[in-house]
Write an enzyme that holds these catalytic residues in place. Structure first.
Site: not given
Length: 316
Positions: A136, A163, A209
């Site tokens: 991906y 993003p 994250r």
């Protein structure tokens, strides 16, 4: 200005559409009508756009097939093919038909697995992405190659934004295919409502994250569309990160869940750390995220618990 917005009915796209609709004429090619992996359908989309609002000055390409680690491991070929074909063909036909500006979205997944924190845009080519989402990530990364190549050879004004992980109302809460925040919210709310004593979560909880509230990301895309015309990729995020462990306990605190978390170490953590350097976005088009994580999570959980969520199982 007239804008074609692909993915305008999706999670991010619906928020971008809301911010654009008061100021611009917008055409959203529905995925139920147009298959953007096919040249013929893309040509028809441009034709319909010209008929309905006029020929687009700008194309914002947000249409994508994406999901969490589970989906990336289950369907890497689909994620590679669909995203590569949509991205490549949309940009090519935008150039071919004379669109003045093209806005392409990449992904933080495209950074090398062991990129120094915070991630700087100039480091994006310094290694392969993390293996669980490599297919991906590389498909999305090719749009950066294409944008810079078309700018160099044709003078085509294509910009590329990167993003960070997004979350917010209208996200996909399908437990099989969701990203980390909606997946956690679904599990923890379910445990709270059913008086479960524990929740099993993937990995060790040690990975970190960065998360961006979707409305902030939409604002960044609109600002970049209006103000940025450069060749360099630009990170879009908050510049702040949190461990998956601490994220779970923050969500539990918001929903008042008192049970325990069990970390399934047999499942992958994914990339060890993700946090962006967001200085370019501030410099080039004045973007700074407004929504802190706790506030954004509260809004997202409220939306979910109010029954506005409709789980989408559209990955075939």
């Amino acid at each position: 200005m007239k804008i074609m917005l692909t993915g305008g009915h999706g999670f991010l796209g619906s928020h971008v559409y809301s911010k654009l609709k008061e100021r611009y004429d917008i055409f959203v090619p529905s995925h139920n009508v147009f298959d953007l992996r096919k040249e013929s359908d893309i040509s028809m989309a441009f034709s319909d756009c010209s008929t309905i609002i006029g020929f687009p000055d700008v194309v914002i390409h947000l249409a994508a097939v994406a999901g969490g680690i589970g989906l990336n491991m289950e369907k890497p070929a689909k994620l590679f093919y669909d995203n590569l074909m949509m991205g490549t063909l949309m940009m090519h036909y935008a150039y071919k038909f004379g669109v003045k500006k093209y806005v392409s979205l990449g992904t933080i997944c495209s950074y090398p697995k062991f990129t120094p924190v915070p991630f700087k845009e100039e480091n994006i080519w310094n290694g392969l992405p993390e293996t669980t989402n490599c297919a991906y990530a590389l498909a999305k990364k090719m749009a950066l190659v294409q944008a810079q190549a078309y700018r160099q050879q044709y003078g085509f004004n294509a910009i590329y934004l990167i993003p960070v992980n997004m979350y917010g109302p209208m996200d996909n809460f399908d437990p099989e295919h969701s990203h980390v925040i909606p997946g956690m919210i679904e599990k923890i709310v379910n445990a709270k409502q059913n008086n479960l004593l524990e929740v099993v979560l993937w990995g060790t909880g040690l990975a970190t994250r960065e998360f961006l509230y979707v409305e902030d990301c939409a604002e960044a895309i609109v600002a970049a569309m209006e103000q940025y015309d450069g060749p360099e990729p630009v990170n879009i995020g908050t510049g702040k990160s949190i461990s998956i462990h601490d994220l779970a306990y923050l969500i539990a605190k918001i929903v008042d869940y008192k049970g325990n978390f069990v970390w399934d170490n047999s499942k992958p953590d994914g990339q060890p750390a993700r946090q962006l350097d967001v200085s370019r976005a501030k410099k080039y088009f004045g973007f700074e995220a407004k929504t802190d994580l706790a506030s954004g999570l509260k809004k997202t959980i409220e939306w979910y618990m109010n029954g506005e969520n409709i789980t989408k199982k559209h990955i075939k």
